[in-house]
Write an enzyme that holds these catalytic residues in place. Structure first.
Site, PDB file in Angstrom:
ATOM      1  N   LYS A   9       1.030  -1.263   0.142  1.00 20.87           N
ATOM      2  CA  LYS A   9      -0.137  -0.128   0.064  1.00 20.87           C
ATOM      3  C   LYS A   9       0.765   1.202  -0.075  1.00 20.87           C
ATOM      4  O   LYS A   9       2.019   1.126   0.239  1.00 20.87           O
ATOM      5  CB  LYS A   9      -0.873  -0.059   1.267  1.00 20.87           C
ATOM      6  CG  LYS A   9      -1.930  -1.090   1.131  1.00 20.87           C
ATOM      7  CD  LYS A   9      -2.812  -1.111   2.380  1.00 20.87           C
ATOM      8  CE  LYS A   9      -3.493  -2.212   2.988  1.00 20.87           C
ATOM      9  NZ  LYS A   9      -4.530  -1.910   3.976  1.00 20.87           N
ATOM     10  N   TYR A  49     -12.736  -2.260  -2.252  1.00 23.16           N
ATOM     11  CA  TYR A  49     -13.116  -2.287  -0.614  1.00 23.16           C
ATOM     12  C   TYR A  49     -14.486  -2.170  -0.722  1.00 23.16           C
ATOM     13  O   TYR A  49     -15.030  -1.518   0.639  1.00 23.16           O
ATOM     14  CB  TYR A  49     -12.391  -1.080  -0.101  1.00 23.16           C
ATOM     15  CG  TYR A  49     -10.929  -1.399   0.386  1.00 23.16           C
ATOM     16  CD1 TYR A  49     -10.631  -2.597   1.250  1.00 23.16           C
ATOM     17  CD2 TYR A  49      -9.947  -0.464   0.030  1.00 23.16           C
ATOM     18  CE1 TYR A  49      -9.381  -2.872   1.674  1.00 23.16           C
ATOM     19  CE2 TYR A  49      -8.464  -0.791   0.459  1.00 23.16           C
ATOM     20  CZ  TYR A  49      -8.179  -1.979   1.098  1.00 23.16           C
ATOM     21  OH  TYR A  49      -7.096  -2.309   1.396  1.00 23.16           O
ATOM     22  N   PHE A  57     -14.488   3.634   8.992  1.00 25.83           N
ATOM     23  CA  PHE A  57     -12.991   3.896   8.440  1.00 25.83           C
ATOM     24  C   PHE A  57     -13.098   3.736   6.807  1.00 25.83           C
ATOM     25  O   PHE A  57     -12.148   4.216   6.541  1.00 25.83           O
ATOM     26  CB  PHE A  57     -12.077   2.723   8.989  1.00 25.83           C
ATOM     27  CG  PHE A  57     -12.508   1.297   8.758  1.00 25.83           C
ATOM     28  CD1 PHE A  57     -12.033   0.902   7.497  1.00 25.83           C
ATOM     29  CD2 PHE A  57     -13.314   0.576   9.658  1.00 25.83           C
ATOM     30  CE1 PHE A  57     -12.493  -0.482   7.100  1.00 25.83           C
ATOM     31  CE2 PHE A  57     -13.772  -0.790   9.244  1.00 25.83           C
ATOM     32  CZ  PHE A  57     -13.346  -1.178   8.215  1.00 25.83           C
ATOM     33  N   ARG A  85      -1.395 -14.255   4.269  1.00 28.18           N
ATOM     34  CA  ARG A  85      -2.129 -13.775   5.440  1.00 28.18           C
ATOM     35  C   ARG A  85      -1.122 -13.749   6.784  1.00 28.18           C
ATOM     36  O   ARG A  85      -0.996 -12.817   7.345  1.00 28.18           O
ATOM     37  CB  ARG A  85      -3.491 -14.135   5.776  1.00 28.18           C
ATOM     38  CG  ARG A  85      -4.304 -13.852   4.608  1.00 28.18           C
ATOM     39  CD  ARG A  85      -5.076 -12.399   4.648  1.00 28.18           C
ATOM     40  NE  ARG A  85      -5.737 -12.242   5.740  1.00 28.18           N
ATOM     41  CZ  ARG A  85      -6.417 -11.182   5.757  1.00 28.18           C
ATOM     42  NH1 ARG A  85      -6.462 -10.033   4.805  1.00 28.18           N
ATOM     43  NH2 ARG A  85      -7.531 -10.900   6.879  1.00 28.18           N
ATOM     44  N   THR A  91      -4.583  -7.704  10.728  1.00 27.24           N
ATOM     45  CA  THR A  91      -4.936  -6.316  10.498  1.00 27.24           C
ATOM     46  C   THR A  91      -4.230  -5.269  11.366  1.00 27.24           C
ATOM     47  O   THR A  91      -3.690  -4.157  10.782  1.00 27.24           O
ATOM     48  CB  THR A  91      -6.560  -6.360  10.253  1.00 27.24           C
ATOM     49  OG1 THR A  91      -6.750  -7.490   9.467  1.00 27.24           O
ATOM     50  CG2 THR A  91      -6.835  -5.003   9.551  1.00 27.24           C
ATOM     51  N   ARG A 102       3.424  -6.816   9.306  1.00 25.98           N
ATOM     52  CA  ARG A 102       2.859  -5.752  10.294  1.00 25.98           C
ATOM     53  C   ARG A 102       3.493  -5.519  11.484  1.00 25.98           C
ATOM     54  O   ARG A 102       3.493  -4.334  11.999  1.00 25.98           O
ATOM     55  CB  ARG A 102       1.391  -5.858  10.108  1.00 25.98           C
ATOM     56  CG  ARG A 102       0.658  -5.731   8.624  1.00 25.98           C
ATOM     57  CD  ARG A 102      -0.631  -6.457   8.538  1.00 25.98           C
ATOM     58  NE  ARG A 102      -1.415  -5.683   7.508  1.00 25.98           N
ATOM     59  CZ  ARG A 102      -2.517  -6.207   7.098  1.00 25.98           C
ATOM     60  NH1 ARG A 102      -3.131  -7.188   7.770  1.00 25.98           N
ATOM     61  NH2 ARG A 102      -3.303  -5.902   5.927  1.00 25.98           N
ATOM     62  N   ASN A 112      -1.203   0.035   7.643  1.00 25.82           N
ATOM     63  CA  ASN A 112      -0.840  -1.078   7.957  1.00 25.82           C
ATOM     64  C   ASN A 112       0.018  -2.123   6.653  1.00 25.82           C
ATOM     65  O   ASN A 112      -0.106  -3.266   6.537  1.00 25.82           O
ATOM     66  CB  ASN A 112      -1.869  -2.217   8.614  1.00 25.82           C
ATOM     67  CG  ASN A 112      -2.826  -2.492   7.715  1.00 25.82           C
ATOM     68  OD1 ASN A 112      -2.924  -1.952   6.291  1.00 25.82           O
ATOM     69  ND2 ASN A 112      -3.988  -3.089   8.050  1.00 25.82           N
ATOM     70  N   HIS A 115      -1.856  -5.179   1.707  1.00 28.30           N
ATOM     71  CA  HIS A 115      -3.109  -5.889   1.406  1.00 28.30           C
ATOM     72  C   HIS A 115      -2.869  -7.590   0.969  1.00 28.30           C
ATOM     73  O   HIS A 115      -2.054  -7.731   0.281  1.00 28.30           O
ATOM     74  CB  HIS A 115      -4.080  -5.314   0.609  1.00 28.30           C
ATOM     75  CG  HIS A 115      -5.349  -6.158  -0.072  1.00 28.30           C
ATOM     76  ND1 HIS A 115      -6.363  -6.126   0.944  1.00 28.30           N
ATOM     77  CD2 HIS A 115      -5.486  -7.169  -1.007  1.00 28.30           C
ATOM     78  CE1 HIS A 115      -7.323  -7.170   0.488  1.00 28.30           C
ATOM     79  NE2 HIS A 115      -6.642  -7.631  -0.859  1.00 28.30           N
ATOM     80  N   GLU A 126     -10.227 -10.997  -6.731  1.00 25.37           N
ATOM     81  CA  GLU A 126      -9.202  -9.810  -6.479  1.00 25.37           C
ATOM     82  C   GLU A 126      -8.348  -9.829  -7.601  1.00 25.37           C
ATOM     83  O   GLU A 126      -7.896  -8.792  -8.241  1.00 25.37           O
ATOM     84  CB  GLU A 126      -8.831  -9.875  -5.096  1.00 25.37           C
ATOM     85  CG  GLU A 126      -9.681  -9.358  -4.147  1.00 25.37           C
ATOM     86  CD  GLU A 126      -8.964  -9.169  -2.765  1.00 25.37           C
ATOM     87  OE1 GLU A 126      -9.764  -8.908  -1.800  1.00 25.37           O
ATOM     88  OE2 GLU A 126      -7.933  -9.668  -2.619  1.00 25.37           O
TER      89      GLU A 126
HETATM   90  P1  DAT Z   1      -7.057  -6.699   6.001  1.00 21.56           P
HETATM   91  O1  DAT Z   1      -6.622  -5.751   5.248  1.00 21.56           O
HETATM   92  O2  DAT Z   1      -6.317  -7.482   7.049  1.00 21.56           O
HETATM   93  O3  DAT Z   1      -7.682  -7.767   5.102  1.00 21.56           O
HETATM   94  P2  DAT Z   1      -9.858  -5.726   6.548  1.00 21.56           P
HETATM   95  O4  DAT Z   1     -10.323  -6.345   5.064  1.00 21.56           O
HETATM   96  O5  DAT Z   1     -10.841  -6.119   7.870  1.00 21.56           O
HETATM   97  O6  DAT Z   1      -8.453  -6.125   6.788  1.00 21.56           O
HETATM   98  O7  DAT Z   1      -9.788  -4.231   6.287  1.00 21.56           O
HETATM   99  C1  DAT Z   1      -9.362  -3.664   5.249  1.00 21.56           C
HETATM  100  C2  DAT Z   1      -8.528  -2.309   5.464  1.00 21.56           C
HETATM  101  O8  DAT Z   1      -9.467  -1.391   6.246  1.00 21.56           O
HETATM  102  C3  DAT Z   1      -7.652  -2.880   6.923  1.00 21.56           C
HETATM  103  O9  DAT Z   1      -6.138  -3.189   6.260  1.00 21.56           O
HETATM  104  C4  DAT Z   1      -7.396  -1.513   7.598  1.00 21.56           C
HETATM  105  C5  DAT Z   1      -8.605  -0.810   7.372  1.00 21.56           C
HETATM  106  N1  DAT Z   1      -9.452  -1.303   8.481  1.00 21.56           N
HETATM  107  C6  DAT Z   1     -10.011  -2.509   8.870  1.00 21.56           C
HETATM  108  N2  DAT Z   1     -10.649  -2.245  10.106  1.00 21.56           N
HETATM  109  C7  DAT Z   1     -10.357  -1.193  10.441  1.00 21.56           C
HETATM  110  C8  DAT Z   1     -10.650  -0.378  11.800  1.00 21.56           C
HETATM  111  N3  DAT Z   1     -11.483  -0.979  12.586  1.00 21.56           N
HETATM  112  N4  DAT Z   1     -10.294   0.947  12.062  1.00 21.56           N
HETATM  113  C9  DAT Z   1      -9.656   1.450  10.933  1.00 21.56           C
HETATM  114  N5  DAT Z   1      -9.299   1.038   9.829  1.00 21.56           N
HETATM  115  C10 DAT Z   1      -9.685  -0.361   9.752  1.00 21.56           C
HETATM  116 MG    MG Z   2      -9.354  -7.735   3.735  1.00 20.59          MG
END
Ligand code: DAT
Ligand code: MG
Length: 150
Positions: A9, A49, A57, A85, A91, A102, A112, A115, A126
């Protein structure tokens, strides 16, 4: 063979960590299938997303992913989705396992670094969203039989 989408990212790119991400995936034994360095459009960000639309968020997440270039890649291998992962870590960086990317390079959930697809089905979706089929390279390595059992 399982495939997964990996993004370094904008924070990872800005911090010069593209190589660090690649080194870890290569060292794990995964095989690179495709890579491109791109500025993410609003449309691609929103499609990628879409599942998070409406969450508190979401707007910040779209701003973040479109704020600067990303390195998009496809990696493959047995259990590639779970393996990648695990290499990325949880995350929330403060919950990521020691030794994961991370954990080792990040502090905040909104910065973080990477992805990675979370299921085999989402991996397929994806990969198709980010890459055209002709951008995916089918190849073998001499060492594959020493990394892949079958
Ligand atoms: P990942 O990236 O581990 O697959 P995710 O799909 O749940 O996680 O969320 C996508 C992104 O959104 C994640 O990398 C960071 C952001 N995100 C997720 N949950 C969040 C939260 N509770 N507060 C802030 N940002 C968040
Ligand atoms: Mg995700």
């Amino acid at each position: 063979m399982e495939r997964t989408l990996v993004l370094v990212k904008p924070d990872g790119v800005q911090r010069g960590l593209i190589g660090e991400v690649i080194v870890r995936l290569e060292r794990r034994g995964l095989r690179l299938v495709a890579a491109k360095f791109i500025a993410v459009s609003q449309e691609l960000a929103e499609t990628h997303y879409a599942i998070h639309k409406g969450k508190p968020f979401y707007d910040g997440l779209i701003r973040y992913i479109t704020s600067a270039p990303v390195m998009a890649m496809v990696w493959e291998g047995p259990n590639a989705v779970a393996a990648v992962r695990q290499t990325m870590g949880a995350t929330r960086p403060t919950e990521a396992a020691p030794g994961s990317l991370r954990h080792d390079f990040a502090l905040e959930i909104g910065r973080n670094l990477t992805h990675a697809s979370d299921t085999v089905e989402n991996g397929e979706k994806e990969v198709a969203l980010w890459f055209k089929s002709e951008e995916l390279v089918t190849w073998g390595r001499e060492i594959d039989r020493w990394v892949f059992e079958k």
